[in-house]
Design a protein around this motif. Structure first.
Motif, short mmCIF file in Angstrom:
data_model
loop_
_atom_site.label_atom_id
_atom_site.label_comp_id
_atom_site.label_asym_id
_atom_site.label_seq_id
_atom_site.Cartn_x
_atom_site.Cartn_y
_atom_site.Cartn_z
N LYS A 102 2.85 -4.32 6.21
CA LYS A 102 1.58 -4.98 6.49
C LYS A 102 0.47 -4.36 5.65
CE LYS A 102 0.49 -2.08 10.50
NZ LYS A 102 0.13 -2.08 11.94
N VAL A 103 -0.64 -5.11 5.52
CA VAL A 103 -1.83 -4.61 4.84
C VAL A 103 -3.06 -5.04 5.61
CG1 VAL A 103 -0.82 -4.58 2.52
CG2 VAL A 103 -1.96 -6.64 3.32
N ALA B 289 -0.67 -9.50 7.03
CA ALA B 289 -1.97 -9.15 6.45
C ALA B 289 -3.11 -9.62 7.34
CB ALA B 289 -2.12 -9.78 5.07
N ALA C 114 -6.46 -12.81 3.23
CA ALA C 114 -5.34 -12.26 3.99
C ALA C 114 -4.35 -13.36 4.36
CB ALA C 114 -5.85 -11.56 5.24
N VAL D 51 -0.70 -5.45 -4.23
CA VAL D 51 0.18 -5.46 -3.06
C VAL D 51 1.62 -5.74 -3.48
CG1 VAL D 51 0.72 -6.65 -0.90
CG2 VAL D 51 -1.66 -6.09 -1.45
N ALA E 30 -2.37 -0.07 3.18
CA ALA E 30 -1.02 -0.64 3.11
C ALA E 30 -0.02 0.23 3.88
CB ALA E 30 -0.57 -0.75 1.65
N VAL F 277 -7.88 -1.58 0.51
CA VAL F 277 -6.60 -1.99 1.10
C VAL F 277 -5.97 -0.80 1.80
CG1 VAL F 277 -4.31 -2.96 0.65
CG2 VAL F 277 -6.26 -3.63 -0.79
#
Length: 344
Positions: free
Chosen positions: A165-166, A210, A198, A153, A229, A227
């Motif tokens: 955001k993820v 997250a 997260a 990330v 992303a 993930v």
């Protein structure tokens, strides 16, 4: 410059690997390891010729070690008095009690993911917030999943114009190899969302939103994380792949090469001759990188027993001010651990 003197508290799954990791660092000295009982790990240490001095924590029965002819160098208190920094891989909760001893001796310490964040001054990751650890007395590492997750990330965030955001899904191994306390099972178990990984990612990288779901699986060799992303700008597959290829602790693999899953990676590490079948890098499947609108999705494998070792070495470097920047600190760790040698 004199070598930084390091001790390890707890010689279990992580402690063994921490000791080996420190022993490989050319600018550090492993003074010794400490434990409570003559476990199989300690017996193996003795059979290997005691490459590391052993110290006994409070409550240990010296007679048990003597009966097995296991040499003992002294007490835990004595070990603490000989080091600059302790790596505490004791069972969860014990590290917090040990912190009192470290404070009394004026010794720095790094705690592993099993402790609560409150035990430390800084929640630490070698790539994402190295500079926050500079000179800190007490650091806490992220968990194995969070450590590997943040590597990728942080990589996208730095190399691809920033992330907003993820969303993550963690397929989590239920226990380490050799553990029996979880029982024998044929079931999957889901945790309440969001997963702590997260939440922890947002603690380290507060500018990235997250959330995540975690599923426990009845396997022992590694976790897999997917993930999704969202970048501040569109991230293409080529952009992501190029960025990941530059991340030293991320290894790009593919299904076509034969890396079908976690077991393939564990077997490959053993075939490489890596001690205990360990691998410091996370594996990222190039086949898993897909564009979803402006978002990018990918999957990584986390070798849970060894993945936090490099970041712990980074922590020593930051706390002891051995290197002033993330680039210098992580590069020194990577050099001594041989990370990235497969790229040559």
């Amino acid at each position: 410059m004199d070598k930084v003197k390091v001790g390890v508290a707890g010689y279990g799954t992580i402690g063994q690997r921490l000791a080996d990791g420190v022993a490989l660092q050319g600018d550090m000295e492993l003074v010794g390891v400490a434990d409570l009982a003559p476990t199989l790990s300690i017996r193996a240490l003795k059979e290997r010729g005691m490459p590391y001095d052993l110290y006994l924590v409070e409550g240990a029965e010296r007679a048990q070690f003597d009966a097995l002819d296991i040499p003992v160098a002294g007490s835990f208190d004595g070990l603490i008095g000989k080091v600059d920094i302790m790596l505490d891989s004791s069972p969860g909760g014990v590290g917090l009690k040990n912190k009192t001893l470290y404070e009394q001796k004026g010794v720095k310490a790094i705690f592993q993911g099993g402790e609560k964040n409150e035990v430390a001054d800084v929640f630490f990751h070698g790539y994402a917030n190295y500079e926050k650890g500079l000179g800190a007395n007490y650091l806490k590492l992220t968990s194995c999943n969070t450590t590997g997750l943040i590597r990728t990330v942080d990589c996208l965030d730095r190399e691809c114009g920033g992330l907003r955001k993820v969303a993550i899904t963690i397929i989590r191994r239920v226990a380490d190899p050799g553990d029996y306390h979880r029982g024998l099972t044929n079931a999957l178990k889901i945790d309440k969302a969001p997963s702590h990984q997260a939440v922890d990612l947002m603690t380290i990288m507060p500018h990235v939103e997250a959330t995540g779901i975690l599923v426990h699986t009845p396997v022992t060799h590694g976790h897999i994380i997917t993930v999704l992303a969202s970048g501040k700008h569109k991230i293409s597959k080529d952009m992501a792949l190029e960025a990941f290829a530059r991340q030293p602790r991320t290894r790009i693999v593919s299904i076509d090469e034969g890396f079908l899953g976690n077991a393939s990676l564990f077997r490959y590490a053993r075939d490489l001759g890596n001690p205990r079948g360990d691998m410091y890098e996370v594996a990222l499947w190039s086949d898993s990188i897909v564009e979803s609108g402006d978002d990018i999705m990918y999957a990584i494998s986390i070798p849970q027993e060894a993945v936090t070792i490099p970041e712990t070495m980074d922590g020593i470097r930051a706390a002891m001010r051995m290197q002033a920047t993330r680039e210098e600190g992580t590069q020194a760790t990577n050099k001594y651990l041989g990370i990235g040698k497969w790229r040559k």
